[in-house]
Write an enzyme that holds these catalytic residues in place. Sequence first.
Site, PDB file in Angstrom:
ATOM      1  N   GLY A  40      19.310  25.545  60.315  1.00 16.41           N
ATOM      2  CA  GLY A  40      17.773  25.824  60.260  1.00 16.41           C
ATOM      3  C   GLY A  40      17.264  27.269  59.513  1.00 16.41           C
ATOM      4  O   GLY A  40      16.213  27.340  58.911  1.00 16.41           O
ATOM      5  N   SER A  68      19.341  15.025  64.140  1.00 17.50           N
ATOM      6  CA  SER A  68      18.365  16.013  64.796  1.00 17.50           C
ATOM      7  C   SER A  68      18.046  17.178  64.088  1.00 17.50           C
ATOM      8  O   SER A  68      17.592  18.110  64.350  1.00 17.50           O
ATOM      9  CB  SER A  68      18.816  16.162  66.262  1.00 17.50           C
ATOM     10  OG  SER A  68      20.014  17.012  66.284  1.00 17.50           O
ATOM     11  N   ASN A  69      18.880  17.538  62.932  1.00 14.65           N
ATOM     12  CA  ASN A  69      18.522  18.616  62.163  1.00 14.65           C
ATOM     13  C   ASN A  69      17.788  18.433  61.320  1.00 14.65           C
ATOM     14  O   ASN A  69      17.118  19.548  60.790  1.00 14.65           O
ATOM     15  CB  ASN A  69      20.065  18.756  61.275  1.00 14.65           C
ATOM     16  CG  ASN A  69      21.342  18.989  61.889  1.00 14.65           C
ATOM     17  OD1 ASN A  69      22.271  18.591  61.721  1.00 14.65           O
ATOM     18  ND2 ASN A  69      21.218  19.528  63.336  1.00 14.65           N
ATOM     19  N   CYS A 172      24.673  48.640  62.952  1.00 14.21           N
ATOM     20  CA  CYS A 172      25.080  47.305  62.627  1.00 14.21           C
ATOM     21  C   CYS A 172      24.623  46.403  63.729  1.00 14.21           C
ATOM     22  O   CYS A 172      23.874  46.656  64.596  1.00 14.21           O
ATOM     23  CB  CYS A 172      26.681  47.250  62.577  1.00 14.21           C
ATOM     24  SG  CYS A 172      27.573  47.097  64.153  1.00 14.21           S
ATOM     25  N   CYS A 189      20.101  26.804  71.344  1.00 15.73           N
ATOM     26  CA  CYS A 189      19.114  26.171  70.583  1.00 15.73           C
ATOM     27  C   CYS A 189      18.908  24.676  71.034  1.00 15.73           C
ATOM     28  O   CYS A 189      17.661  24.334  71.111  1.00 15.73           O
ATOM     29  CB  CYS A 189      19.530  26.263  69.018  1.00 15.73           C
ATOM     30  SG  CYS A 189      18.188  26.019  68.067  1.00 15.73           S
ATOM     31  N   CYS A 250      29.975  51.687  69.338  1.00  7.47           N
ATOM     32  CA  CYS A 250      29.946  50.585  68.773  1.00  7.47           C
ATOM     33  C   CYS A 250      31.318  50.105  68.278  1.00  7.47           C
ATOM     34  O   CYS A 250      32.075  50.819  67.641  1.00  7.47           O
ATOM     35  CB  CYS A 250      28.858  50.455  67.829  1.00  7.47           C
ATOM     36  SG  CYS A 250      29.353  48.771  66.880  1.00  7.47           S
ATOM     37  N   CYS A 253      31.575  49.556  64.410  1.00 11.67           N
ATOM     38  CA  CYS A 253      31.324  50.884  63.726  1.00 11.67           C
ATOM     39  C   CYS A 253      32.616  51.757  63.754  1.00 11.67           C
ATOM     40  O   CYS A 253      33.103  52.320  62.696  1.00 11.67           O
ATOM     41  CB  CYS A 253      30.009  51.579  64.040  1.00 11.67           C
ATOM     42  SG  CYS A 253      28.696  50.500  63.396  1.00 11.67           S
TER      43      CYS A 253
HETATM   44 ZN   LIG Z   1      27.813  49.263  64.891  1.00 11.90          ZN
END
Ligand SMILES: [Zn+2]
Length: 260
Positions: A40, A68-69, A172, A189, A250, A253
């Site tokens: 999509g 369905s796409n 990020c 979805c 994180c 990171c």
């Molecule tokens: Zn990060």
Amino acid sequence: MTLAPDRLERFARHIVLPEVGGAGQVALSTAHVVLIGCGGIGSPALQYLAAAGIGELTLVDDDRIDASNLQRQTIFAEADIGRPKAEVAAQWVERFDRSLKVRAHVGRVGGDNLAPVLEGAHLVLDGCDNFATRLAVSDACVAAGVPLTSAAIGRFQGQVANFAGHLPGESCYRCFVGDAFDAEDCDSCAADGVLGAMAGMVGAFAAMQAIRVLLEGRATLGDPQWGKLHLVEGFVPSLRTMRIAKDPACKGCLKAGAVD
Ligand SMILES: [Zn+2]
């Protein structure tokens, strides 16, 4: 590097923009973008990236085209049902502009097989349909020092952001969503639905944000807006922007040594 006369003609409406110009168009024509997901978001994003003359495109998707796409994945037609999305998308690019280099990667990416796919990439645009892949792609981008344009849609909402977690002080995608989504059981979805035109809006927006990154230092449009998350609301149209801060804890990171 200069552009050949046929390319000057093809991209005349870009080149005449002072914010892009000839130098900007050359930058686009020498860029390599990896597109994760040809669905999509990937489908309209690909149309505008290819139309912008992005010189090299790697198209990644493990899925096959389903009836369905077709409600939102605009590069596919009825005759393509059952065929691999990445392959059909690559054929679309070949038909559209023979000067572009395009490669299809049919298969799921994650963990160890990501690094070779990202090799030589100037940018990754991720519009895939699951969090596990998104987090793996984000971590691989931070580790390889490759900027990431991340885009997602659901129902009538979309979100688009440019991330550069490899840079000091920049977040990020994992800084944004955290670790909770590493599991593969949170994709919604199919159950929630999505309005087809939303995919077009958000995919084209993602292409626009990707182009900003590719033009950084080459043209005045090149302001990547790192860590700014744009929330697109389609039901009652509006756009909100929020800043995603780098998370000092994180995992992505930290692993890449990209925490100050
Ligand atoms: Zn990060």
